[in-house]
Design an enzyme around this catalytic site. Sequence first.
Site, mmCIF file in Angstrom:
data_model
loop_
_atom_site.group_PDB
_atom_site.id
_atom_site.type_symbol
_atom_site.label_atom_id
_atom_site.label_comp_id
_atom_site.label_asym_id
_atom_site.label_seq_id
_atom_site.Cartn_x
_atom_site.Cartn_y
_atom_site.Cartn_z
ATOM 1 N N ASP A 368 107.474 -54.293 -57.976
ATOM 2 C CA ASP A 368 106.194 -54.541 -58.201
ATOM 3 C C ASP A 368 105.208 -54.188 -57.290
ATOM 4 O OD1 ASP A 368 104.185 -56.889 -58.725
ATOM 5 O OD2 ASP A 368 105.679 -57.128 -60.361
ATOM 6 N N ASP A 369 104.232 -55.108 -56.928
ATOM 7 C CA ASP A 369 103.138 -54.581 -56.063
ATOM 8 C C ASP A 369 103.664 -54.284 -54.610
ATOM 9 O OD1 ASP A 369 100.521 -54.355 -55.087
ATOM 10 O OD2 ASP A 369 99.864 -56.281 -55.410
ATOM 11 N N LYS A 478 104.678 -51.716 -65.315
ATOM 12 C CA LYS A 478 103.953 -52.958 -65.506
ATOM 13 C C LYS A 478 102.527 -52.524 -65.036
ATOM 14 C CE LYS A 478 103.760 -57.620 -63.502
ATOM 15 N NZ LYS A 478 104.449 -58.545 -62.828
ATOM 16 N N TRP A 479 101.579 -52.885 -66.225
ATOM 17 C CA TRP A 479 100.108 -52.515 -65.920
ATOM 18 C C TRP A 479 99.336 -53.743 -65.734
ATOM 19 C CZ3 TRP A 479 98.262 -47.576 -68.441
ATOM 20 C CH2 TRP A 479 96.696 -47.338 -68.291
ATOM 21 N N ASP A 480 98.841 -53.936 -64.510
ATOM 22 C CA ASP A 480 98.403 -55.103 -64.189
ATOM 23 C C ASP A 480 96.777 -54.664 -64.153
ATOM 24 O OD1 ASP A 480 98.208 -57.725 -63.447
ATOM 25 O OD2 ASP A 480 99.582 -57.394 -61.711
ATOM 26 N N MET A 481 96.042 -56.081 -64.275
ATOM 27 C CA MET A 481 94.627 -56.004 -64.072
ATOM 28 C C MET A 481 94.400 -57.374 -63.619
ATOM 29 S SD MET A 481 91.520 -56.931 -66.073
ATOM 30 C CE MET A 481 90.146 -56.441 -66.550
ATOM 31 N N ASN A 482 93.949 -57.425 -62.299
ATOM 32 C CA ASN A 482 93.804 -58.698 -61.334
ATOM 33 C C ASN A 482 92.247 -59.135 -61.230
ATOM 34 O OD1 ASN A 482 96.604 -59.793 -61.389
ATOM 35 N ND2 ASN A 482 96.812 -58.012 -59.955
ATOM 36 N N CYS A 528 99.783 -56.925 -68.341
ATOM 37 C CA CYS A 528 99.445 -58.080 -67.544
ATOM 38 C C CYS A 528 98.316 -58.113 -67.000
ATOM 39 C CB CYS A 528 100.502 -57.711 -66.419
ATOM 40 S SG CYS A 528 100.464 -59.137 -65.047
ATOM 41 N N ASP A 550 101.410 -66.092 -65.058
ATOM 42 C CA ASP A 550 102.129 -65.782 -63.578
ATOM 43 C C ASP A 550 102.863 -67.254 -63.415
ATOM 44 O OD1 ASP A 550 101.428 -63.683 -62.787
ATOM 45 O OD2 ASP A 550 99.422 -64.170 -61.595
HETATM 46 C C1 GLA Z 1 99.780 -60.321 -60.862
HETATM 47 C C2 GLA Z 1 100.912 -60.346 -61.751
HETATM 48 C C3 GLA Z 1 102.005 -60.647 -60.790
HETATM 49 C C4 GLA Z 1 102.146 -59.616 -59.804
HETATM 50 C C5 GLA Z 1 100.998 -59.534 -58.963
HETATM 51 C C6 GLA Z 1 101.071 -58.527 -57.813
HETATM 52 O O1 GLA Z 1 99.166 -61.642 -60.428
HETATM 53 O O2 GLA Z 1 100.715 -61.176 -62.624
HETATM 54 O O3 GLA Z 1 103.162 -60.768 -61.710
HETATM 55 O O4 GLA Z 1 102.575 -58.502 -60.142
HETATM 56 O O5 GLA Z 1 99.705 -59.450 -59.794
HETATM 57 O O6 GLA Z 1 100.016 -58.375 -57.041
#
Ligand code: GLA
Length: 741
Positions: A368-369, A478-482, A528, A550
């Site tokens: 992950d991150d 896993k393609w995130d967007m936070n 994500c 999350d």
């Molecule tokens: C988001 C995702 C988490 C994780 C974090 C990492 O919150 O939903 O699952 O990947 O970013 O920064």
Amino acid sequence: MPVHFCPDNRTFFLTTEGMSYAMKILPHGRLVHLYWGAELMPQDLDFSLYLNYRAFSPAPDDDPAQCSSDTLPLEYPAYGTGDFRSPAIEILQPHDGSRILDLRYSGHQIIPGKPKLQGLPATFAAEEEAETLTITMTDVLGDVSVELRYTIFSKIAALARSARILNRGENIIQIRRALSCSVDFAHSRSRFHFLHLSGAWARERDIFASALRPGVQSIESRRGASSHQHNPFFALTECADSEDFGEAFGFNLVYSGNFLGLAELDSHESVRAQLGVNPFDFSWNLSPGDAFQTPEATLVYSSAGLGSLSRSYHRLYRDHLCRGERSKSPRPILVNNWEATGYDFDAEKLEALARSAAGLGIELFVLDDGWFGQRNSDRTSLGDWVVNERKLPGGLSRLATRLKGMGMDFGLWFEPEMVSPESELYQKHPDWCLHVPGRERTLSRFQLVLDFSRPEVREAVYRQMERILRTVPVSYVKWDMNRNLTEIGSADLPPQAQQEAAHRYMLGLYQFMERMIQAFPHILFEGCSGGGGRFDPGMLYYMPQIWTSDNSDAISRLRIQYGTSVVYPWSSIAAHVSAVPNHQVGRVTSFQTRGHVALTGAFGLELDIGALSDGDRAELRRVIEIYRDHRGLLCEGDFYRLRSPFRTNEAAWMIVSRDQLEALVVHVSILAQPNSPQRFLSLKGLNPAGHYRIAEGKGAAFRGDALMRVGLPLPPREGDFVSSFWHLQGASTDKDRKSGF
Ligand code: GLA
């Protein structure tokens, strides 16, 4: 033939299994809605129209026979000539200031199959699976046309609708509102409920249903993403959230940005339902000869409650939306390091995590991150997609090779749309993020949003990702967007086009994702956005599964997954077992309950397996075995909700194979109850005359009708958060049959 046009009374009938939709061209060319509901033979439905005069409803020449657009059920209503309800389209003619549009029928076309939607995600169908009707409506002055597109699927009670607006004049026009669909229901639906899926980060998609009342009820997103707050879905339902009873009409937008969905109950008890790109902070300048395509809305009908509506949506999305070789193949059992390590890891720690997972049947390790740039916290490095060799000496390839040696594939986290101000990318290109000159750039999670409407920005991010994906054996992303979008301005657009930026961002993102999935068809992409902040059909077109929330607490997940399943197939709902006390809510649940709740989704783990007790490890083996044995059924079977966690102290659901020969049932009792009565769980979807053996039981076979009408006996409510799981197997031999009732 699914699309039937009767030239005598100029009526269109769109018919599929269990559903019909009908429209008519009136003599003066207006297109009116006649019917949507259970299947009807094509016939004359003119008697259903109210064509009389009403006070304060203007009609041309005040002639009742011409009838006011205020009282007609219009298929794509416009503002300015007497319809005071919510319009589907609004156009400004900057050259003369006009905002009036009077659309009349000017032609139609029927073709087999379904054409692609230019630049946008959409359902697809082969020639024998659907038929598409395009009706062209043209303004009386001739310079604006709208093509209304309807695709009816031959085996699902579903319709896909969209609109394409064409500038046929000589001046630029400005589109201020262009919804994807509008449906005017007759007064018989005025007592219906407006059902929607709303929530927040970590508690996405609660089910809400409230009775329609005069005026407008709406849901929307102004966040630049479909959002945690409101899903781009609503339904009009006869019996609130009943699973089995009453009509239900579903509306879902195949789009991941700002949207508006509404139902307006007017003074004569008709209901207008609309869905499309949010007109808020949106406008689009259309040059002569150009066209604007709206996203697609999927409309699904059920005559038997929400359960059957969901099953139709699931089939539609599994068979006609999710694409790619990975969408149909069994989803890998994965372990993700995020909740186990956060940013605090190095190669040694990751390998230790992986070693503890090896030999248990886990197929994929997801990093992950935190693996790139200087990323040791969320304050830095988004945009610099270069491995941090201090944490991972030898790079990602070396880690992937080690994992392979332990029997696991390698998956990787990206957040492609984002940039940290503290990054090399931002230092070099400070104007590449969305911003408005002279104004502060509002941070969220210490990051800014890259302007994906700009080709050079997309190209730079693509090249960085491509370099990694071409050299490292990555089988999952896993393609995130936070964060959500603020200061939505693009340095590439002139001032008068700034309100196009949010939609252009989405178009750019879709183009980017299309390029990515075409270049790497072997990669399974999981969407994500801080969990489920962009769980929508637009994303599912590119990524067949999405991190649902999350919040990985099993009891919170009962509601989150239950609500999500109203529209989205179980195969798209990523669900992981995490550690206790749970990181988000502090709750302690047994490993078995966490496993049972997660295993009917796209299953994975999000914890340090090395820290598990022997008992939990044994339970983990059991859950993995169940998932491995049944994941085909989990992906393809029909889904039935049995007990609602929103209304009861329990939750239950089941999945039945298409041939009704097998089923999986999960039940969770939430809080203990002293001296509880004997309770039964009535099953659904089985063959009433079939016989089913409970595989984990003593081999007795029960008839399907008894399992559905009497139900499975439930264990007493001893202890909080207790789960049960059953695997029902069709009993095919005489011996099996005799051993039952
Ligand atoms: C988001 C995702 C988490 C994780 C974090 C990492 O919150 O939903 O699952 O990947 O970013 O920064």
